[in-house]
Design an enzyme around this catalytic site. Sequence first.
Site, mmCIF file in Angstrom:
data_model
loop_
_atom_site.group_PDB
_atom_site.id
_atom_site.type_symbol
_atom_site.label_atom_id
_atom_site.label_comp_id
_atom_site.label_asym_id
_atom_site.label_seq_id
_atom_site.Cartn_x
_atom_site.Cartn_y
_atom_site.Cartn_z
ATOM 1 N N HIS A 69 -8.884 -10.660 48.408
ATOM 2 C CA HIS A 69 -9.669 -10.749 49.643
ATOM 3 C C HIS A 69 -9.894 -9.364 50.241
ATOM 4 C CE1 HIS A 69 -9.983 -11.720 54.092
ATOM 5 N NE2 HIS A 69 -10.982 -12.401 53.569
ATOM 6 N N HIS B 249 -17.017 -6.143 55.871
ATOM 7 C CA HIS B 249 -16.839 -7.551 56.223
ATOM 8 C C HIS B 249 -17.698 -7.989 57.404
ATOM 9 C CE1 HIS B 249 -15.067 -10.976 58.379
ATOM 10 N NE2 HIS B 249 -14.983 -11.460 57.157
HETATM 11 CA CA CA Z 1 -15.693 -12.749 52.645
#
Ligand code: CA
Length: 342
Positions: A8, A50
Site C-alpha cells: 500500500h 495519494h
Molecule cells: Ca490507493
Amino acid sequence: MEKIVIAHRGASGYLPEHTLESKALAYMMGADYLEQDLAMSRDDCLIVIHDIYLDRLTDVAEKFPERIRADGRFYVIDFTLEELKSLNFSEGFIIEKGQKVQEYKNRFPMFTSTFKLHTFEEEIEFIQGLNKTMGKDVGIYVETKAPWFHKQHNKDISKATLEVLKKYGYTKKEDKVYFQTFDYPDLKYVRETLFPQYNIDVKTILLYAYNDWHETYEYKEGKWQLFDYEPLMTFDGMKEVSRYATGTGPSYDMIIDKDKSKQGSIVITDFVANTHNNNMICHPYTVRKDKLPHYVTSVDELYDALYFKADVDGLFTDFTDLAVNFLKNKIQKLAFTNMHFK
Ligand code: CA
C-alpha cells in the site's frame, strides 16, 4: 488460488508513502504488487501521489503560499510537473493549531532526508528496471484518483493512465497489473469505451467507500451528485459490478463486522461471499500494524482474520514484510498439518 500482498503506497510503514525509496523497500520485502495512486498536474503529467491535494505531504504551503484555494487547500492540478518536483516530500502530517503534527508517530520522521515526487512513467521504469536486475515479475496496482474531479477540470485521467499502460506493455488480463478506482461511473466508461479503443483488457478493481467519505461524485440529471455505494454491496449489486470489475476493493471494515466482533471472536459480513459468488476476487485495504482494530491484539491476528477467516484473495498493507512473513508461516503450518493429520 495463491493469496497476494499488495504494498500500500510502497513500504509506507517504514518510508514516506509513494516515494521510489518506499517502492524499492517493498519490492525487496517480497510484495506481489506495488501500488500507485495517480493525480494529474496542470501540464497533464500523471503524478504518483495519494491525494489530489499537496498539503498533507509536502512543503507547498511554504513554497507557493499564493496558490492556496478558497477551501484552504493546495491542489496537484494547479501545479506543473517542474513546480511539483521542486517540493520536498515528507511522511504524512496533519496541521494542528498551525503546527505540522506527524500522523503516525512511530514512522519515518517528517521532513528529514530528501524525497521528491515522481511521475507514473518514472515509477514503471523503476519497477521494470528492478524486475530486470532482480529477475522477478512484481506487478503494478494503479489507482486513478477522483476521475470525476479531473473531469471537472477537463482532464481524462483514465485515458492518460491507459496510454502509459499501453506504452509499457500492460495490456492483457495475464499481465501483472490491476487498474483500480473508486469511481464506478468512470470504471464503466473505461471498460466500455477506453479498453476497446486502446485494445486493452487488464484486471480491474472497483474500490468501495462509505458514502460519508464523499469519495466519488457523478454527473446526473444536470448536476454533480454524491455517488451512492450502498446498492453495490449486495449480491445483485455485485452481479452488476462484475460486468466491469475483476474484483472488489473494500475497506476491511466492510468485511469484518467491528460492532459484533470481539477479541477471539471475529464476525464476518457477507461482502466477500457476495464477491466470490459473483466470480470476482476481493482485495481489502488497509492493514496497519500501528492502527489495529479493537478485536485483535496483533497484526498477525488481523492478517489471519482477513486472509483465512474472511478468505480474501489479497490485501493492501503498509507493512509488506509482516504480511509476507505471516503468509509464509501460515502456509508452512497448514502444509505440516495436512502432512501429519490427514
Ligand atoms: Ca490507493
